[in-house]
Design an enzyme around this catalytic site. Structure first.
Site, PDB file in Angstrom:
ATOM      1  N   GLY A 182       0.820  -1.204   0.000  1.00  0.00           N
ATOM      2  CA  GLY A 182       0.000   0.000   0.000  1.00  0.00           C
ATOM      3  C   GLY A 182       0.854   1.254   0.000  1.00  0.00           C
ATOM      4  O   GLY A 182       1.972   1.251   0.514  1.00  0.00           O
ATOM      5  N   CYS A 233       5.838  -0.497   6.789  1.00  0.00           N
ATOM      6  CA  CYS A 233       5.524   0.701   6.018  1.00  0.00           C
ATOM      7  C   CYS A 233       6.723   1.070   5.160  1.00  0.00           C
ATOM      8  O   CYS A 233       7.859   1.020   5.632  1.00  0.00           O
ATOM      9  CB  CYS A 233       5.196   1.840   6.987  1.00  0.00           C
ATOM     10  SG  CYS A 233       4.805   3.386   6.166  1.00  0.00           S
ATOM     11  N   LEU A 234       6.472   1.435   3.907  1.00  0.00           N
ATOM     12  CA  LEU A 234       7.566   1.811   3.010  1.00  0.00           C
ATOM     13  C   LEU A 234       8.297   3.054   3.506  1.00  0.00           C
ATOM     14  O   LEU A 234       9.436   3.283   3.130  1.00  0.00           O
ATOM     15  CB  LEU A 234       7.025   2.044   1.593  1.00  0.00           C
ATOM     16  CG  LEU A 234       6.504   0.797   0.872  1.00  0.00           C
ATOM     17  CD1 LEU A 234       5.884   1.164  -0.463  1.00  0.00           C
ATOM     18  CD2 LEU A 234       7.611  -0.229   0.687  1.00  0.00           C
ATOM     19  N   HIS A 237      -4.386   1.700   7.572  1.00  0.00           N
ATOM     20  CA  HIS A 237      -3.005   2.188   7.642  1.00  0.00           C
ATOM     21  C   HIS A 237      -2.796   3.349   6.659  1.00  0.00           C
ATOM     22  O   HIS A 237      -2.214   4.379   7.015  1.00  0.00           O
ATOM     23  CB  HIS A 237      -2.069   1.009   7.339  1.00  0.00           C
ATOM     24  CG  HIS A 237      -0.614   1.349   7.256  1.00  0.00           C
ATOM     25  ND1 HIS A 237       0.320   0.793   8.102  1.00  0.00           N
ATOM     26  CD2 HIS A 237       0.088   2.169   6.422  1.00  0.00           C
ATOM     27  CE1 HIS A 237       1.523   1.267   7.798  1.00  0.00           C
ATOM     28  NE2 HIS A 237       1.411   2.090   6.773  1.00  0.00           N
ATOM     29  N   GLU A 238      -3.309   3.166   5.431  1.00  0.00           N
ATOM     30  CA  GLU A 238      -3.098   4.194   4.400  1.00  0.00           C
ATOM     31  C   GLU A 238      -3.952   5.433   4.659  1.00  0.00           C
ATOM     32  O   GLU A 238      -3.495   6.547   4.412  1.00  0.00           O
ATOM     33  CB  GLU A 238      -3.380   3.630   2.995  1.00  0.00           C
ATOM     34  CG  GLU A 238      -2.559   2.408   2.592  1.00  0.00           C
ATOM     35  CD  GLU A 238      -1.055   2.578   2.764  1.00  0.00           C
ATOM     36  OE1 GLU A 238      -0.550   3.715   2.716  1.00  0.00           O
ATOM     37  OE2 GLU A 238      -0.369   1.555   2.974  1.00  0.00           O
ATOM     38  N   HIS A 250      -2.152   7.652   6.911  1.00  0.00           N
ATOM     39  CA  HIS A 250      -1.131   8.476   6.245  1.00  0.00           C
ATOM     40  C   HIS A 250      -1.743   9.786   5.754  1.00  0.00           C
ATOM     41  O   HIS A 250      -1.130  10.845   5.881  1.00  0.00           O
ATOM     42  CB  HIS A 250      -0.532   7.734   5.046  1.00  0.00           C
ATOM     43  CG  HIS A 250       0.594   6.808   5.388  1.00  0.00           C
ATOM     44  ND1 HIS A 250       1.745   7.224   6.036  1.00  0.00           N
ATOM     45  CD2 HIS A 250       0.768   5.492   5.154  1.00  0.00           C
ATOM     46  CE1 HIS A 250       2.568   6.189   6.175  1.00  0.00           C
ATOM     47  NE2 HIS A 250       2.000   5.122   5.668  1.00  0.00           N
ATOM     48  N   GLN A 305       2.981   9.860   1.268  1.00  0.00           N
ATOM     49  CA  GLN A 305       4.325   9.264   1.323  1.00  0.00           C
ATOM     50  C   GLN A 305       5.208   9.678   0.144  1.00  0.00           C
ATOM     51  O   GLN A 305       6.422   9.523   0.212  1.00  0.00           O
ATOM     52  CB  GLN A 305       4.224   7.730   1.351  1.00  0.00           C
ATOM     53  CG  GLN A 305       3.615   7.206   2.634  1.00  0.00           C
ATOM     54  CD  GLN A 305       3.447   5.703   2.546  1.00  0.00           C
ATOM     55  OE1 GLN A 305       2.455   5.206   2.034  1.00  0.00           O
ATOM     56  NE2 GLN A 305       4.432   4.973   3.030  1.00  0.00           N
TER      57      GLN A 305
HETATM   58 NI    NI Z   1       2.708   3.202   5.516  1.00  0.00          NI
END
Ligand code: NI
Length: 167
Positions: free
Chosen positions: A46, A91-92, A133-134, A137, A51
């Site tokens: 995701g 998470c990226l 989660h997204e 963000h 991000q």
């Molecule tokens: Ni993330």
């Protein structure tokens, strides 16, 4: 299409509140395509526009093993949630860190797709966790911020050491 640079925690820009998309036009579709390419290249499951330092309410998710089931959520809204899940998340923007976070087990989400069409989706399991989660963000929240202060301090230390090694 191009691969976008992913902001790394604790970059303060990760705390920016994303604005709703006014119209799903070519510019937004280009952003979605670039985000998808960035997600697949990472690789990740995701990615939120936050991000990649674009502060619009756009999310891409693909939890499939075949990497060909892209979900696009524009202006996502959680209409209902139920149950409790305690999944390990990564998470990226926080590479190498995996921690359990308490989330809802099921969510009903409403959003616009790439064509600007409104849809509603019932999600559970990994997809549900990923959506939550997204969406966080987009609200400027990173998953590690659910953890205790002590754990957060340890994570920051670890990330600093990793970043020093890269440089
Ligand atoms: Ni993330």
């Amino acid at each position: 299409m191009s691969i976008l640079r992913i902001l790394q925690y604790p970059d303060p820009r990760l705390h920016t509140l994303a604005k709703p998309v006014a119209a799903v036009n070519e510019q937004v579709r280009k952003l979605v395509a670039d985000m998808a390419e960035t997600l697949y290249a990472a690789p990740g499951v995701g990615l939120a526009a936050t991000q990649v330092d674009v502060h619009k309410q756009v999310i891409v998710i693909d939890i499939s093993e075949t990497r060909d089931q892209l979900h696009t959520f524009i202006n996502p809204e959680i209409l209902a949630s139920s149950g409790v899940s305690d999944c390990e998340e990564g998470c990226l923007s926080v590479p190498g860190i995996f921690e359990k976070v308490k989330r809802a087990e099921q969510v009903t989400v409403r959003a616009l797709d790439r064509e600007g069409k409104l849809f509603t989706l019932d999600a559970n399991g990994l997809l549900s966790v990923c959506i939550q989660h997204e969406i966080d963000h987009l609200k400027g929240k990173v998953f590690v911020e659910y953890l205790s202060r002590l754990k957060q301090a340890r994570i920051l230390n670890k990330l600093k050491k990793m970043q020093r090694k890269i440089m």
